[in-house]
Scaffold this active site. Structure first.
Site, PDB file in Angstrom:
ATOM      1  N   LYS A 293       0.966  -1.170  -0.009  1.00  9.56           N
ATOM      2  CA  LYS A 293      -0.019  -0.004  -0.175  1.00  9.56           C
ATOM      3  C   LYS A 293       0.976   1.282  -0.185  1.00  9.56           C
ATOM      4  CE  LYS A 293      -3.309   2.567   3.023  1.00  9.56           C
ATOM      5  NZ  LYS A 293      -4.193   2.509   4.159  1.00  9.56           N
TER       6      LYS A 293
ATOM      7  N   ASP B 246       1.464   6.049   5.731  1.00 13.51           N
ATOM      8  CA  ASP B 246       0.611   5.264   5.041  1.00 13.51           C
ATOM      9  C   ASP B 246       1.133   4.613   3.797  1.00 13.51           C
ATOM     10  OD1 ASP B 246      -1.876   3.965   5.514  1.00 13.51           O
ATOM     11  OD2 ASP B 246      -3.051   5.272   4.605  1.00 13.51           O
TER      12      ASP B 246
ATOM     13  N   GLU C 128      -9.683   3.872   1.951  1.00 17.03           N
ATOM     14  CA  GLU C 128      -8.846   3.870   0.876  1.00 17.03           C
ATOM     15  C   GLU C 128      -7.879   2.699   0.454  1.00 17.03           C
ATOM     16  OE1 GLU C 128      -7.768   5.191   3.321  1.00 17.03           O
ATOM     17  OE2 GLU C 128      -5.681   4.904   3.032  1.00 17.03           O
TER      18      GLU C 128
ATOM     19  N   ASP D 182      -2.431  10.040   3.759  1.00 19.10           N
ATOM     20  CA  ASP D 182      -3.949   9.751   3.993  1.00 19.10           C
ATOM     21  C   ASP D 182      -4.798  10.730   4.960  1.00 19.10           C
ATOM     22  OD1 ASP D 182      -6.404   8.585   4.321  1.00 19.10           O
ATOM     23  OD2 ASP D 182      -5.685   6.740   5.585  1.00 19.10           O
TER      24      ASP D 182
ATOM     25  N   LYS E  39     -10.321  12.727   8.533  1.00 18.36           N
ATOM     26  CA  LYS E  39      -9.682  12.154   9.602  1.00 18.36           C
ATOM     27  C   LYS E  39      -9.594  13.402  10.694  1.00 18.36           C
ATOM     28  CE  LYS E  39      -6.586   8.603   8.277  1.00 18.36           C
ATOM     29  NZ  LYS E  39      -7.369   7.489   8.874  1.00 18.36           N
TER      30      LYS E  39
ATOM     31  N   ASP F 154     -12.119   7.138   3.853  1.00 22.77           N
ATOM     32  CA  ASP F 154     -10.984   6.755   4.682  1.00 22.77           C
ATOM     33  C   ASP F 154     -10.558   5.352   4.580  1.00 22.77           C
ATOM     34  OD1 ASP F 154      -8.856   7.541   6.299  1.00 22.77           O
ATOM     35  OD2 ASP F 154     -10.161   7.605   8.105  1.00 22.77           O
TER      36      ASP F 154
ATOM     37  N   ARG G 274      -7.689  -0.293   0.917  1.00 19.63           N
ATOM     38  CA  ARG G 274      -8.274  -1.628   0.195  1.00 19.63           C
ATOM     39  C   ARG G 274      -8.725  -1.281  -1.185  1.00 19.63           C
ATOM     40  NH1 ARG G 274     -12.861  -2.052   5.047  1.00 19.63           N
ATOM     41  NH2 ARG G 274     -11.127  -0.945   5.819  1.00 19.63           N
TER      42      ARG G 274
END
Ligand code: BES
Ligand code: MN
Ligand code: ZN
Length: 471
Positions: A243, A266, A327, A248, A255, A325, A329
């Protein structure tokens, strides 16, 4: 042996009667004075020890006889020498047992850790440590084993350091474009084939889910495909997917601001698969390895994907994005589908995927998910050998119900309950064509607080796993 420092690691609560008097007597004196105890983490520092060629002696207590305790003791010993003018350190086992390849690997890891210093955007950082040479004492009989362990340890350490450097860089430096450039450079330096797809090319492939995350940012996405070819093409490759969200923010489902800076990490999964590729390229085992990195920012903007939007993934399955959020996946699912074209022996994805995984396992074990017991066992074994722990979590079909959507083939989130598992269940829907495992490193890829920084995990685990497939 002449050296700037000698570190002697002892375990148990007594010294080996056979230990050289020049080492034994200062230990006895220190114990008698109450200055030293045989307790894990304790060290004894002696300057210009009488009867030794080394300029400094550090005795480091390991407590237990395990390699893990040995590694921690070496780390304490090196910490004791921090900031001193020590260039060459000799390490020796203080008990009667023999050094093995695992001790050697542990020494390399502890040394690289001690020598690592973030300087990239901090001109005021202290000067780089002068430590430049390490020797591990062992018998002639063990030398070959120890040399092999040192080579493996040095390669893994270089991979860990590379991963840490990428992950620690701020989001305005480590952009998807930068990650692509670093992958290219890695390829040039190590003779790897590296392709970096830009937005147009990603559109052409049809990664609608990945692109939905990328569409909110002015920073263009990249899809990295890097290959190490160490065996004939007929041998199915291992595929690692990382990933690569370089920041993020949560997107429209933004967030809270507390600790949001840590979301520069991230892309820790991406950093770790690139670090693993580096280690493998250095060790040159007879196998094929492909690394895939979908990388972009997750930002809120007028072009950002909205809660309720439905997107079509590369697999053709549609996804209702209920929470922007979730994201990770969304970018991983398209990379997993892309992996199909390589007819992989297996695919392992690594991601800072869920806060729920931190709630479940804390910051010690990474979460391991796989429907394949044999593959999960291999990864657990690799994690033990690497001292890079994982704990397996379940994937029962019942958890999949949480992803039902009235408007698409699936939703991208379930309820809060079992959040790390439902995230893995989402990914599993894209893995029908190969053996697959998922490692959630949300709690282990970096440390928060005063010692904030990337850990380089799980480069050790992944490198051991990949090496175990060499023919
Ligand atoms: N990158 C985060 C996961 C994360 C959070 C890692 C905190 C490390 C520390 C991920 O993209 C995310 O936001 N996940 C959400 C999923 C939720 C919306 C279903 C989470 O864990 O809260
Ligand atoms: Mn997120
Ligand atoms: Zn994320």
């Amino acid at each position: 042996m002449a050296a700037d420092a000698l570190i002697v690691v002892t375990h148990g609560d007594n010294i080996d009667p056979a230990l050289d008097g020049a080492i034994a007597s200062p230990i006895k004196d220190a114990v008698a004075l109450g200055d030293f105890q045989f307790k894990a983490g304790r060290t004894l520092y002696v300057q210009k020890p009488a009867g030794l060629k080394a300029q400094r002696l550090v005795v480091a207590a390991a407590g237990a006889a395990s390699v893990k305790a040995f590694k921690n003791a070496v780390a304490s010993g090196l910490a004791q020498l921090k900031g001193l003018g020590v260039k060459h350190v000799v390490i020796a086992l203080g008990n009667a047992d023999e050094a093995t390849d695992k001790h050697a690997e542990a020494v390399a890891a502890a040394a690289a850790d001690a020598a690592y210093l973030y300087r990239d955007t901090k001109p005021s950082a202290q000067p780089a440590p002068v430590l430049s040479k390490l020797t591990l004492l062992c018998s002639k009989l063990a030398a070959k084993d120890v040399q092999r362990g040192l080579a493996r340890g040095a390669a893994i350490a270089a991979g860990v350091t590379f991963a840490k450097s990428l992950a620690n860089l701020p989001g305005n430096y480590c952009t998807p474009t930068y990650l692509g450039e670093q992958a290219r450079k890695l390829g040039k330096d190590h003779g790897l084939k590296v392709e970096v797809l830009d937005r147009k090319q990603i559109e052409k492939v049809g990664m609608g889910s990945f692109l939905a995350v990328a569409q909110g940012s002015a920073e263009p996405p990249r899809f990295i495909v890097a290959r190490y070819e160490g065996a004939p093409k007929t041998q199915a490759p291992i595929v690692l997917v990382g990933k690569g969200i370089t920041f993020d923010s949560g997107g429209i489902s933004i967030k809270p601001s507390a600790d949001m800076d840590e979301m520069k990490y991230d892309m820790g999964g991406a950093a770790s698969v690139l670090g693993t590729l580096r280690a493998i390229a250095e060790l040159k085992p007879k196998l094929n390895l492909i690394v895939l990195v979908p990388t972009c920012e997750n930002m809120p903007s007028s072009t950002a994907v909205k809660p309720g939007d439905v997107v079509t993934s590369l697999s053709g399955q549609t996804i209702e994005i209920l929470n922007t959020d979730a994201e990770g996946r969304l970018i991983l699912c398209d990379a997993l589908t892309y992996a199909e074209r390589f007819n992989p022996a297996c695919v392992v994805d690594v991601a800072t995927l869920t806060g729920a995984c931190i709630i479940a396992l804390g910051n010690h074990n990474s979460g391991l998910f796989s429907p394949d017991d044999a593959l999960a066992d291999q990864l657990v074994a690799a994690s033990r050998n690497a001292l890079d722990p994982v704990w397996r979590l379940p994937l029962d079909e019942e958890y999949d119900d949480a992803l039902k959507s009235n408007f698409a083939d699936m939703a991208n989130v379930g309820s809060r309950a079992g959040g790390a598992i439902t995230a893995a269940k989402f990914l599993q829907r894209f893995t029908g064509k190969f053996r697959w495992a998922h490692v959630d490193v949300a709690g282990t890829a970096w440390k928060s607080g005063a010692a904030k920084g990337a850990t380089g995990r799980p480069v050790g685990l992944l490198t051991h796993f990949v090496l175990s497939h060499a023919v």
